[in-house]
Design a protein around this motif. Structure first.
Motif, PDB file in Angstrom:
ATOM      1  N   HIS A  93       1.994   3.740  -1.808  1.00  0.00           N
ATOM      2  CA  HIS A  93       2.692   2.868  -1.221  1.00  0.00           C
ATOM      3  C   HIS A  93       2.818   3.935  -0.098  1.00  0.00           C
ATOM      4  CE1 HIS A  93       1.017  -0.768  -3.222  1.00  0.00           C
ATOM      5  NE2 HIS A  93       2.660  -0.455  -3.756  1.00  0.00           N
ATOM      6  N   ILE A  97       8.236   2.676   7.029  1.00  0.00           N
ATOM      7  CA  ILE A  97      10.245   2.258   6.772  1.00  0.00           C
ATOM      8  C   ILE A  97      10.775   2.472   7.290  1.00  0.00           C
ATOM      9  CG2 ILE A  97       9.346   0.409   4.817  1.00  0.00           C
ATOM     10  CD1 ILE A  97      10.708   2.139   2.795  1.00  0.00           C
ATOM     11  N   ASN A 147      12.308 -11.814  -2.598  1.00  0.00           N
ATOM     12  CA  ASN A 147      12.746 -10.507  -3.594  1.00  0.00           C
ATOM     13  C   ASN A 147      12.199 -10.815  -4.999  1.00  0.00           C
ATOM     14  OD1 ASN A 147      12.444  -8.351  -1.553  1.00  0.00           O
ATOM     15  ND2 ASN A 147      14.860  -8.385  -1.645  1.00  0.00           N
ATOM     16  N   SER A 186       4.436  -1.575  -8.336  1.00  0.00           N
ATOM     17  CA  SER A 186       4.068  -2.030  -7.040  1.00  0.00           C
ATOM     18  C   SER A 186       5.493  -3.275  -6.537  1.00  0.00           C
ATOM     19  CB  SER A 186       2.506  -2.423  -6.897  1.00  0.00           C
ATOM     20  OG  SER A 186       1.748  -1.626  -7.089  1.00  0.00           O
ATOM     21  N   GLN A 214       8.246  -4.274  -7.113  1.00  0.00           N
ATOM     22  CA  GLN A 214       9.211  -3.744  -6.775  1.00  0.00           C
ATOM     23  C   GLN A 214       9.218  -3.029  -5.478  1.00  0.00           C
ATOM     24  OE1 GLN A 214      11.142  -2.087 -10.271  1.00  0.00           O
ATOM     25  NE2 GLN A 214      10.197  -3.437 -11.940  1.00  0.00           N
ATOM     26  N   VAL A 215       8.098  -1.962  -5.739  1.00  0.00           N
ATOM     27  CA  VAL A 215       8.055  -1.047  -3.814  1.00  0.00           C
ATOM     28  C   VAL A 215       8.278  -1.909  -2.573  1.00  0.00           C
ATOM     29  CG1 VAL A 215       6.675  -0.058  -2.464  1.00  0.00           C
ATOM     30  CG2 VAL A 215       6.691   0.728  -5.178  1.00  0.00           C
ATOM     31  N   PHE A 216       7.424  -3.028  -3.205  1.00  0.00           N
ATOM     32  CA  PHE A 216       7.526  -3.955  -2.275  1.00  0.00           C
ATOM     33  C   PHE A 216       9.460  -4.812  -1.394  1.00  0.00           C
ATOM     34  CE2 PHE A 216       3.152  -5.215  -2.600  1.00  0.00           C
ATOM     35  CZ  PHE A 216       2.840  -3.801  -1.434  1.00  0.00           C
ATOM     36  N   LEU A 275      12.043  -3.254  -2.572  1.00  0.00           N
ATOM     37  CA  LEU A 275      13.101  -2.360  -1.370  1.00  0.00           C
ATOM     38  C   LEU A 275      12.724  -2.345  -0.312  1.00  0.00           C
ATOM     39  CD1 LEU A 275      12.785   0.727  -4.187  1.00  0.00           C
ATOM     40  CD2 LEU A 275      14.806  -0.923  -3.672  1.00  0.00           C
ATOM     41  N   VAL A 276      11.210  -2.569   0.509  1.00  0.00           N
ATOM     42  CA  VAL A 276      10.966  -2.429   1.365  1.00  0.00           C
ATOM     43  C   VAL A 276      11.724  -3.598   2.861  1.00  0.00           C
ATOM     44  CG1 VAL A 276       9.138  -2.768   3.096  1.00  0.00           C
ATOM     45  CG2 VAL A 276       8.734  -0.985   1.628  1.00  0.00           C
ATOM     46  N   VAL A 277      11.423  -4.172   1.583  1.00  0.00           N
ATOM     47  CA  VAL A 277      11.813  -5.907   1.965  1.00  0.00           C
ATOM     48  C   VAL A 277      13.348  -5.328   2.056  1.00  0.00           C
ATOM     49  CG1 VAL A 277      12.625  -8.569   1.572  1.00  0.00           C
ATOM     50  CG2 VAL A 277      10.749  -7.492   1.379  1.00  0.00           C
ATOM     51  N   MET A 278      13.879  -4.721   1.720  1.00  0.00           N
ATOM     52  CA  MET A 278      15.578  -4.730   1.100  1.00  0.00           C
ATOM     53  C   MET A 278      15.713  -3.685   3.026  1.00  0.00           C
ATOM     54  SD  MET A 278      16.937  -4.370  -2.367  1.00  0.00           S
ATOM     55  CE  MET A 278      16.966  -5.383  -2.888  1.00  0.00           C
ATOM     56  N   VAL A 279      15.215  -2.929   3.384  1.00  0.00           N
ATOM     57  CA  VAL A 279      15.218  -2.179   4.411  1.00  0.00           C
ATOM     58  C   VAL A 279      14.936  -2.590   5.390  1.00  0.00           C
ATOM     59  CG1 VAL A 279      14.528   0.436   5.286  1.00  0.00           C
ATOM     60  CG2 VAL A 279      14.604   0.507   2.597  1.00  0.00           C
ATOM     61  N   VAL A 280      14.020  -3.528   5.761  1.00  0.00           N
ATOM     62  CA  VAL A 280      13.796  -4.056   7.064  1.00  0.00           C
ATOM     63  C   VAL A 280      15.060  -5.162   6.948  1.00  0.00           C
ATOM     64  CG1 VAL A 280      12.289  -5.800   7.594  1.00  0.00           C
ATOM     65  CG2 VAL A 280      11.299  -3.876   6.763  1.00  0.00           C
ATOM     66  N   ALA A 281      15.167  -5.776   5.946  1.00  0.00           N
ATOM     67  CA  ALA A 281      16.922  -6.540   5.785  1.00  0.00           C
ATOM     68  C   ALA A 281      17.677  -5.462   6.150  1.00  0.00           C
ATOM     69  CB  ALA A 281      16.988  -7.075   5.101  1.00  0.00           C
TER      70      ALA A 281
END
Lengths: 173, 638, 101
Positions: free
Chosen positions: A141, A148, C44, C58, C60-62, C64-70
């Motif tokens: 990824h 990000i 999440n 994968s 969990q990776v997503f 984490l991405v959601v958290m960054v976006v948040a």
């Protein structure tokens, strides 16, 4: 058995605190309630063998984001919410219909669908370990990682600009 | 050699016209004269050179074609930008550039007080170019191009004084009627293209025989060509524009509406005589139309008071003679009369121009009289012209008219009818021409005399009138009874050997000359009795025939008939359309469309409330609907 | 994995609907943002639940991405709220309609 108990506690906590977020009139209380909900979700993550995600949830969400909320709430001070005339008026019906539709649809979808393997992986795999996540992030990824990074850069710049204009608006530099 | 010179002749007026038109501001008069007149003079000189060069060739080596490049190639049809230089087009070139030059020279003085000096010469040069293109074109395509350009130049020059509403209306009328002719000509060209597969003169004429004599196709081609010819040459019933065209400056009337353009129809029929030879019926129709025109126009000319309108109607009448001649197959006679007419009619118009100029734009015969002691040059031009037109022996008109009528007498029963009409016409011609002469130059001056006294013209205007006057005397000696047949011989390569049918015998020649002479002298005598001897007599007599006089003065009411037949119904239809159909139809579609767009925009804009929560509602609703649809599809498919 | 995945998903759905109700009911922009956080968390939960089910990091990776976006979203959102409502007496998103059609 342990997982069921954990799930039950976390689920009740998450939904309860979530209801608090939505229904508390006072913004401060709602924010504190959000911390509770986030902690409950972190508990769920642990039950799902994702300790790293749970740690990040606590540190970033509960620790950083909600604190920021609290700062802003404190900065803006106590302000009454307008309850008088809602300009949405009868259009709210549409919204509630949408909420009902989405909820019902989700429930039907969850109950009617067949999700993956019948026997999930044993609880001993290291899928939630920082190493596994790091490898997955860098190996599979990498584009998401870079994306990000850019988003954070943009957010930083945007925040600085907004803050600067706000300060200038009050006569500062 | 001949074709190269012809190309230069063709291009010169165009170049000078474009240079004049493109000159940044009104150039000095000297420059305008140098360019506008000089180019035509050079063109005339080169035309003479072409003519002389052609005289040196034997008679069977006088036809040249030259193609600049291929203009259009579509399917199997290819149209070249080509010119055809043969005795016929050389004759026309000489007339156009020669008389054109004299009239340009005349205009230099006539127009010198006009603020649009340059525009006048640019338009005149454009006209000369268009006319040369018309006669030099080597195929139907460029014939049509020249034909239309001539119409345009005529429009521009009739409406030259565009501040006058009457001039603008006349220009429009001329243009519209000319376009009717253009349509006929274009349809004829299409028919030729469909039947023969070519627009080139040479090929089309060579293969015309395959259409079959007296076939319907040939008749259709001939009649469509004649529609074009009739509109340009002002033949009944398309003649009404020519008298109105006198709104233009007098040199324009002389050049376009007397000497050259109106004879284009005669040229067209001679050029395409191969088709007319194949269809006797078409020829007879042409001849009858010509005969009707000449008689009708002659009667109208009798009653006109405006000096230029008399000449305009006389032009219609004289062109009627030519059309009659070519309709009967006497092509050389028609062309001979065309040339003679160009001389004497130009002389008449230019002399009339001198009068109008001297009397400060006075055109009414009622306010003229006794001008002979003021305007000697005009009297010379008008006198020779009138004598020539009346057909006094020795003058060009005598030979030309005699040639036409003698040929007519040999042309079968139709020919005999035409001959009789022509003779009546000759009588009327003499009558109205000498009416004009007597009323303008003799008799008493109008009440109160002239204020100020008419001033004689200077050499710019005098010289052309004198030259044309001389030409209208000697111009007829090319072809005389019992003697020379210069014109017929010259045109032989184009129109072929005379068939013998129309070759006048000595008997018919003598009869024709005798009767024509009697007619002319009778006409002049009657004119003297009515207008010359006792000026009061016409006023006493006039009251006795008021009705017919009015009909004749109004040109036999053609204009009113057209108003009743076409103009008024069209206007009424247009009014109904504007009041009823248009708001509901085209305008309704447009307003309906805008109303629809505006209404839709109002609905859509209402959804753009600017409220974030409303957007959230819509988003949620949309997601749920999409999810339900997907679920149904999955459930249905699974 | 003793608790079935459906249970996690139903919990996730419940949190999502709660967040939605918050977005709809509240006119205080701060509360809107809080509700959005709740909805992101609902997502999440599902992602990590599937990660567990499929034994694949994968998800969990997503998460984490959601958290960054948040986090980024909150930074910008709060910045806007501060910039706009500092000088106003009431907190009401409905007043931010100067760009309506």
């Amino acid at each position: 058995m342990g997982e069921k108990v954990t799930f039950a506690v976390a689920a009740i906590g998450a939904l309860g605190f979530g209801a608090g977020v939505v229904f508390f009139k006072d913004a401060f209380r709602a924010a504190v309630s959000l911390i509770g909900a986030l902690l409950a979700v972190a508990l769920l993550f642990i039950a799902l063998l994702a300790p790293f995600a749970a740690a990040v949830q606590v540190i970033v969400y509960a620790g950083a984001i909600v604190v920021m909320f609290l700062f802003v709430i404190a900065y803006l001070g106590e302000r009454g919410e307008i309850t008088s005339f809602d300009r949405l008026d009868r259009w709210q019906v549409v919204g509630w219909l949408g909420v009902l539709g989405l909820g019902g649809l989700g429930a039907v979808a969850v109950l009617a669908s067949d999700f993956g393997p019948d026997s999930p992986a044993p609880a001993t795999t290291g899928v939630g370990s920082p190493q596994a996540i790091g490898e997955a992030m860098l190996a599979n990824h990498i584009v998401a990682l870079q994306a990000i990074a850019v988003i954070m850069l943009i957010a930083t710049v945007g925040a600085v600009i907004l803050a600067k204009s706000a300060v200038q608006g009050e006569g500062g530099r | 050699m001949a074709t190269a010179l012809a190309w230069i002749v063709l291009v010169l007026p165009l170049v000078s016209g474009v240079v004049l038109a493109g000159w940044p501001k009104e150039p000095p008069h000297a420059v305008t004269r140098l360019l506008g007149i000089g180019s035509i003079l050079v063109a005339f000189g080169l035309s003479v050179a072409v003519f002389v060069g052609m005289l040196g060739n034997p008679a069977d080596d006088r036809v040249f074609t030259s193609s600049a490049f291929e203009w259009i190639a579509i399917g199997g049809v290819s149209v070249d930008l080509s010119i055809l230089v043969d005795p016929l087009s050389v004759l026309m070139m000489l007339i156009i550039t020669g008389i054109g030059f004299l009239i340009h020279l005349y205009s230099a003085e006539y127009m010198e007080h006009d603020r649009d000096y340059r525009r006048f010469f640019a338009s005149m040069n454009l006209f000369v170019f268009s006319m040369l293109l018309l006669v030099l074109a080597g195929n139907f395509f460029f014939l049509i191009v020249g034909w239309a350009f001539v119409g345009l130049a005529s429009y521009l020059l009739i409406g030259f004084w565009y501040e006058r509403p009457s001039a603008v209306a006349a220009a429009k009328k001329a243009f519209v009627i000319n376009v009717i002719g253009d349509v006929g000509l274009v349809l004829a060209a299409f028919l030729v293209l469909r039947e023969l597969g070519t627009l080139d003169y040479g090929q089309a004429f060579a293969e015309a025989g395959t259409l079959g004599a007296d076939s319907g196709t040939v008749l259709a081609i001939c009649l469509l060509l004649f529609v074009g010819a009739a509109a340009k040459s002002a033949q009944v019933p398309l003649h009404t524009w020519l008298p109105d065209a006198m709104e233009g400056p007098t040199p324009v009337s002389a050049l376009i509406h007397a000497a050259t353009m109106v004879t284009a129809g005669v040229y067209l029929i001679v050029r395409t005589h191969v088709f007319f030879d194949l269809s006797w019926l078409a020829g007879d129709i042409v001849a009858i139309v010509g005969a009707i025109t000449l008689l009708m126009a002659a009667t109208v000319a009798l009653q006109q008071v405006d000096i230029k309108r008399v000449l305009a109607w006389s032009t219609v009448s004289q062109v009627g003679y030519m059309i009659m001649a070519v309709g009967l197959g006497a092509y050389a006679s028609g062309m001979f009369m065309l040339m003679a007419h160009a001389f004497y009619k130009a002389a008449l118009f230019l002399a009339a121009g001198i009068i109008i100029h001297a009397l400060h734009d006075e055109q009414s015969l009622d306010r003229m009289g006794g001008l002979k002691k003021y305007l000697r040059v005009a009297l010379f031009g008008m006198g020779t012209g009138a004598l020539a037109m009346a057909g006094i022996p020795g003058f060009s008109g005598f030979f030309a008219k005699d040639d036409v009528l003698a040929a007519a007498l040999n042309g079968g029963s139709i020919g005999v009818i035409c001959w009789v009409i022509g003779m009546v016409g000759a009588f009327l011609t003499a009558l109205y021409m000498f009416r004009l002469l007597f009323r303008a130059f003799f008799g008493p001056e109008p009440a109160g005399g002239y204020q100020p006294a008419p001033h004689p013209s200077r050499w710019w205007m005098s010289v052309p009138v004198v030259i044309l006057g001389v030409l209208s005397i000697v111009g007829g000696w090319l072809q005389t009874p019992f003697g020379w047949t210069g014109m017929s011989e010259w045109l032989e390569p184009v129109i072929g050997q005379s068939t013998g049918l129309l070759e006048p015998t000595h008997g018919t020649e003598i009869v024709t000359i005798a009767v024509a002479l009697v007619m002319a002298l009778a006409g002049i005598g009657l004119a003297w009795w009515l207008f010359g001897a006792d000026p009061e007599r016409r006023i006493r007599l006039a009251q006795k025939a008021a009705g017919p006089r009015r009909v004749m003065r109004e040109g036999w009411e053609f204009d009113r008939a057209y108003d009743d037949l076409f103009v008024d119904p069209s206007r009424e239809v247009a009014e109904v359309m504007a009041a009823r159909v248009e708001p509901a139809g085209p305008q309704g579609i447009i307003t309906g469309t805008t109303a629809l767009v505006r209404g839709a925009a109002r609905v859509v804009s209402a959804s753009q409330s600017g409220m974030v929560r409303a957007y959230a509602f819509w988003m949620v609703l949309g997601i749920s609907l999409a999810g339900i649809v997907i679920a149904l599809i999955v459930a249905g498919g699974g | 994995m003793n608790v079935p995945i459906e249970a996690y998903l139903m919990l996730s759905l419940g949190l999502l609907v709660l967040g939605l109700i918050g977005v709809m009911r509240r006119r205080n922009p701060l509360m809107l943002l809080l509700s959005v956080e709740l909805m992101l968390n609902a997502g999440n939960v599902s992602l990590i639940g599937f990660s567990r089910l499929w034994d694949d990091p994968s998800g969990q990776v997503f998460a984490l991405v959601v958290m960054v976006v948040a986090a980024a979203e909150v930074v910008i959102g709060l910045g806007l709220v501060v910039a706009i409502f500092r000088s106003r007496s009431n907190l009401d998103v409905d007043e931010l309609s100067s760009m309506k059609g």
